[in-house]
Motif scaffolding. Structure first.
Motif, PDB file in Angstrom:
ATOM      1  N   VAL A 234     -16.140 -24.971  -5.602  1.00  0.00           N
ATOM      2  CA  VAL A 234     -16.382 -24.452  -6.952  1.00  0.00           C
ATOM      3  C   VAL A 234     -15.141 -24.610  -7.826  1.00  0.00           C
ATOM      4  CG1 VAL A 234     -16.846 -22.349  -8.276  1.00  0.00           C
ATOM      5  CG2 VAL A 234     -18.202 -22.867  -6.233  1.00  0.00           C
ATOM      6  N   ALA A 235     -13.975 -24.305  -7.268  1.00  0.00           N
ATOM      7  CA  ALA A 235     -12.744 -24.402  -8.049  1.00  0.00           C
ATOM      8  C   ALA A 235     -12.413 -25.852  -8.412  1.00  0.00           C
ATOM      9  CB  ALA A 235     -11.583 -23.794  -7.265  1.00  0.00           C
ATOM     10  N   THR A 236     -12.821 -26.793  -7.566  1.00  0.00           N
ATOM     11  CA  THR A 236     -12.451 -28.189  -7.775  1.00  0.00           C
ATOM     12  C   THR A 236     -13.397 -28.916  -8.725  1.00  0.00           C
ATOM     13  OG1 THR A 236     -11.513 -28.272  -5.547  1.00  0.00           O
ATOM     14  CG2 THR A 236     -11.993 -30.381  -6.614  1.00  0.00           C
ATOM     15  N   VAL A 237     -14.704 -28.782  -8.520  1.00  0.00           N
ATOM     16  CA  VAL A 237     -15.649 -29.571  -9.316  1.00  0.00           C
ATOM     17  C   VAL A 237     -16.400 -28.747 -10.353  1.00  0.00           C
ATOM     18  CG1 VAL A 237     -15.917 -31.236  -7.455  1.00  0.00           C
ATOM     19  CG2 VAL A 237     -17.565 -29.361  -7.657  1.00  0.00           C
ATOM     20  N   ALA A 238     -16.269 -27.418 -10.313  1.00  0.00           N
ATOM     21  CA  ALA A 238     -16.851 -26.525 -11.323  1.00  0.00           C
ATOM     22  C   ALA A 238     -18.326 -26.803 -11.602  1.00  0.00           C
ATOM     23  CB  ALA A 238     -16.046 -26.604 -12.625  1.00  0.00           C
ATOM     24  N   PRO A 239     -19.184 -26.701 -10.566  1.00  0.00           N
ATOM     25  CA  PRO A 239     -20.607 -26.952 -10.814  1.00  0.00           C
ATOM     26  C   PRO A 239     -21.210 -25.883 -11.718  1.00  0.00           C
ATOM     27  CG  PRO A 239     -20.298 -25.989  -8.647  1.00  0.00           C
ATOM     28  CD  PRO A 239     -18.921 -26.279  -9.181  1.00  0.00           C
ATOM     29  N   SER A 240     -22.129 -26.302 -12.572  1.00  0.00           N
ATOM     30  CA  SER A 240     -22.853 -25.316 -13.372  1.00  0.00           C
ATOM     31  C   SER A 240     -23.896 -24.600 -12.524  1.00  0.00           C
ATOM     32  CB  SER A 240     -23.522 -25.986 -14.571  1.00  0.00           C
ATOM     33  OG  SER A 240     -24.431 -26.992 -14.140  1.00  0.00           O
ATOM     34  N   VAL A 241     -24.440 -25.328 -11.530  1.00  0.00           N
ATOM     35  CA  VAL A 241     -25.425 -24.763 -10.613  1.00  0.00           C
ATOM     36  C   VAL A 241     -25.024 -25.133  -9.193  1.00  0.00           C
ATOM     37  CG1 VAL A 241     -27.847 -24.679  -9.924  1.00  0.00           C
ATOM     38  CG2 VAL A 241     -27.259 -25.010 -12.319  1.00  0.00           C
ATOM     39  N   LEU A 242     -25.101 -24.160  -8.306  1.00  0.00           N
ATOM     40  CA  LEU A 242     -24.874 -24.373  -6.883  1.00  0.00           C
ATOM     41  C   LEU A 242     -26.176 -24.026  -6.167  1.00  0.00           C
ATOM     42  CD1 LEU A 242     -23.183 -24.819  -4.314  1.00  0.00           C
ATOM     43  CD2 LEU A 242     -22.327 -22.481  -4.557  1.00  0.00           C
ATOM     44  N   VAL A 243     -26.822 -25.036  -5.608  1.00  0.00           N
ATOM     45  CA  VAL A 243     -28.093 -24.850  -4.909  1.00  0.00           C
ATOM     46  C   VAL A 243     -27.806 -24.717  -3.419  1.00  0.00           C
ATOM     47  CG1 VAL A 243     -30.367 -25.804  -4.427  1.00  0.00           C
ATOM     48  CG2 VAL A 243     -29.266 -26.253  -6.640  1.00  0.00           C
ATOM     49  N   VAL A 244     -28.251 -23.625  -2.834  1.00  0.00           N
ATOM     50  CA  VAL A 244     -28.070 -23.397  -1.398  1.00  0.00           C
ATOM     51  C   VAL A 244     -29.409 -23.632  -0.704  1.00  0.00           C
ATOM     52  CG1 VAL A 244     -27.335 -21.790   0.388  1.00  0.00           C
ATOM     53  CG2 VAL A 244     -26.283 -21.693  -1.885  1.00  0.00           C
ATOM     54  N   GLY A 245     -29.405 -24.527   0.289  1.00  0.00           N
ATOM     55  CA  GLY A 245     -30.629 -24.850   0.996  1.00  0.00           C
ATOM     56  C   GLY A 245     -30.492 -24.606   2.480  1.00  0.00           C
ATOM     57  N   GLY A 246     -31.393 -25.199   3.242  1.00  0.00           N
ATOM     58  CA  GLY A 246     -31.363 -25.031   4.688  1.00  0.00           C
ATOM     59  C   GLY A 246     -31.975 -23.714   5.132  1.00  0.00           C
ATOM     60  N   GLY A 247     -31.980 -23.517   6.438  1.00  0.00           N
ATOM     61  CA  GLY A 247     -32.622 -22.338   7.006  1.00  0.00           C
ATOM     62  C   GLY A 247     -32.039 -21.027   6.548  1.00  0.00           C
ATOM     63  N   LEU A 248     -30.727 -20.986   6.295  1.00  0.00           N
ATOM     64  CA  LEU A 248     -30.107 -19.725   5.898  1.00  0.00           C
ATOM     65  C   LEU A 248     -30.573 -19.288   4.515  1.00  0.00           C
ATOM     66  CD1 LEU A 248     -28.127 -18.141   7.678  1.00  0.00           C
ATOM     67  CD2 LEU A 248     -26.299 -18.845   6.148  1.00  0.00           C
ATOM     68  N   ALA A 249     -30.851 -20.247   3.634  1.00  0.00           N
ATOM     69  CA  ALA A 249     -31.252 -19.917   2.268  1.00  0.00           C
ATOM     70  C   ALA A 249     -32.637 -19.283   2.202  1.00  0.00           C
ATOM     71  CB  ALA A 249     -31.220 -21.170   1.395  1.00  0.00           C
ATOM     72  N   LEU A 250     -33.411 -19.394   3.283  1.00  0.00           N
ATOM     73  CA  LEU A 250     -34.725 -18.762   3.300  1.00  0.00           C
ATOM     74  C   LEU A 250     -34.617 -17.246   3.215  1.00  0.00           C
ATOM     75  CD1 LEU A 250     -36.493 -20.927   6.058  1.00  0.00           C
ATOM     76  CD2 LEU A 250     -36.704 -21.114   3.565  1.00  0.00           C
ATOM     77  N   ALA A 251     -33.420 -16.709   3.488  1.00  0.00           N
ATOM     78  CA  ALA A 251     -33.207 -15.263   3.373  1.00  0.00           C
ATOM     79  C   ALA A 251     -33.130 -14.808   1.929  1.00  0.00           C
ATOM     80  CB  ALA A 251     -31.929 -14.865   4.116  1.00  0.00           C
ATOM     81  N   GLY A 252     -33.041 -15.737   0.979  1.00  0.00           N
ATOM     82  CA  GLY A 252     -33.039 -15.377  -0.440  1.00  0.00           C
ATOM     83  C   GLY A 252     -31.831 -14.550  -0.829  1.00  0.00           C
ATOM     84  N   ASP A 253     -32.070 -13.499  -1.583  1.00  0.00           N
ATOM     85  CA  ASP A 253     -30.963 -12.695  -2.108  1.00  0.00           C
ATOM     86  C   ASP A 253     -30.212 -11.923  -1.034  1.00  0.00           C
ATOM     87  OD1 ASP A 253     -31.233 -13.561  -4.687  1.00  0.00           O
ATOM     88  OD2 ASP A 253     -32.519 -11.908  -5.322  1.00  0.00           O
ATOM     89  N   LEU A 254     -30.776 -11.793   0.159  1.00  0.00           N
ATOM     90  CA  LEU A 254     -30.019 -11.204   1.261  1.00  0.00           C
ATOM     91  C   LEU A 254     -28.765 -12.027   1.532  1.00  0.00           C
ATOM     92  CD1 LEU A 254     -30.116  -8.946   3.508  1.00  0.00           C
ATOM     93  CD2 LEU A 254     -31.073 -10.720   4.993  1.00  0.00           C
ATOM     94  N   LEU A 255     -28.856 -13.327   1.318  1.00  0.00           N
ATOM     95  CA  LEU A 255     -27.695 -14.214   1.427  1.00  0.00           C
ATOM     96  C   LEU A 255     -27.010 -14.409   0.084  1.00  0.00           C
ATOM     97  CD1 LEU A 255     -25.951 -16.377   2.965  1.00  0.00           C
ATOM     98  CD2 LEU A 255     -27.655 -18.054   2.175  1.00  0.00           C
TER      99      LEU A 255
END
Length: 297
Positions: A234-255
């Protein structure tokens, strides 16, 4: 005599996308509206040091999806992939090094093959039709599944760097209880499940919600290590959006909620990205591969 009618032109076939995963090779034919018209899957040949088992599996799926020689097809590979040279540089899980996949796939399928990396292809799909649709500038996609990697798109174009861009899961932790381990050995979905003693990340999330103290501690550690890896990105490329995928992201806002807080703590005064869960699930890489094949023709 009546004029000779012009020859009938055959409409070009829509591209198909194929994603070579660690356990499954997934192929799909997307429709113009983004729906999946056909979805085919076969087990991934492994180990496959020559890459010829993977090429055979890809050709089999392509045939099932109605591919004809020369039709556009995008193929997304895991590991380190150099799209520019067409080389599968390294896949530890599947056992190959420096395999000329573009040449092998072209020999099997004809012209029209576009090679890509699974995470970068997934990023393209999420940016165009998924969770980051409409975002400008820099978009980052980080699937947290069997491993962890990142893809960065700059104005829609993936950053490749010889195939080595985005390997944040390979960062070695230099302090704390996990010193000496890679980030993905602690914070991937597979590692989180293993450390918590559950079958998968979904079960760990359920235990966390149910008040299991041991699972909650594992979850906090995962979030902490994941935030450590993402902070540099984040500090290096300053994305406007960071999309988190994979099995862990299925937890939604818990993650995502504790991850947002942990990133803010590590980067005070730095613009925070909008952190969202991926939309396309395990079809993202195949969708993106098809999109890249469409653009190339």
């Amino acid at each position: 005599m009546p004029p000779t009618p012009p020859p009938t032109r055959t409409a070009p076939a829509p591209p198909i996308g194929i994603d070579v995963g660690g356990t499954t090779v997934k192929g799909l034919r997307p429709g113009a509206d983004g729906t999946v018209l056909d979805d085919q899957r076969v087990p991934t040949p492994r180990p496959d040091p020559t890459g010829r088992g993977v090429v055979s599996a890809v050709a089999d799926l392509a045939a099932r999806l109605g591919h004809r020689p020369g039709d556009p097809v995008g193929v997304a590979l895991p590991g380190v992939v150099d799209e520019t040279s067409g080389i599968g540089v390294l896949s530890t899980n599947l056992g190959w090094t420096d395999v000329p996949f573009a040449a092998l796939l072209t020999a099997a399928l004809g012209t029209g093959v576009v090679l890509s990396h699974d995470v970068r292809a997934g990023a393209v799909a999420e940016a165009r039709t998924g969770a980051a649709r409409g975002a400008d500038g820099v978009v980052a996609f980080v699937p947290v599944g069997t491993g962890i990697a990142a893809a960065v798109l700059v104005d829609g174009v993936p950053l490749v760097a010889g195939g080595w861009a985005g390997e944040i899961g390979q960062l070695v932790l230099t302090e704390g209880p996990f010193r000496g381990l890679w980030v993905e050995e602690v914070a991937s979905a597979a590692a989180t499940a293993r450390r918590a003693g559950h079958a998968g990340a979904r079960e760990v999330a359920a235990a966390v919600r149910g008040g299991d103290a041991a699972a909650q501690q594992v979850w906090r550690e995962t979030v902490d290590v994941l935030a450590h890896a993402l902070a540099g990105l984040v500090a290096t490329v300053a994305p406007s959006v960071l999309v988190v995928g994979g099995g862990l992201a299925l937890a939604g806002d818990l993650l995502l909620d504790p991850l947002r807080a942990a990133l803010a703590d590590r980067l005070p005064g730095v613009r925070q990205p909008r952190i969202v869960a991926a939309l396309h699930g395990d079809t993202a890489a195949a969708r993106g591969a098809a999109m890249l094949a469409e653009v190339s023709r």
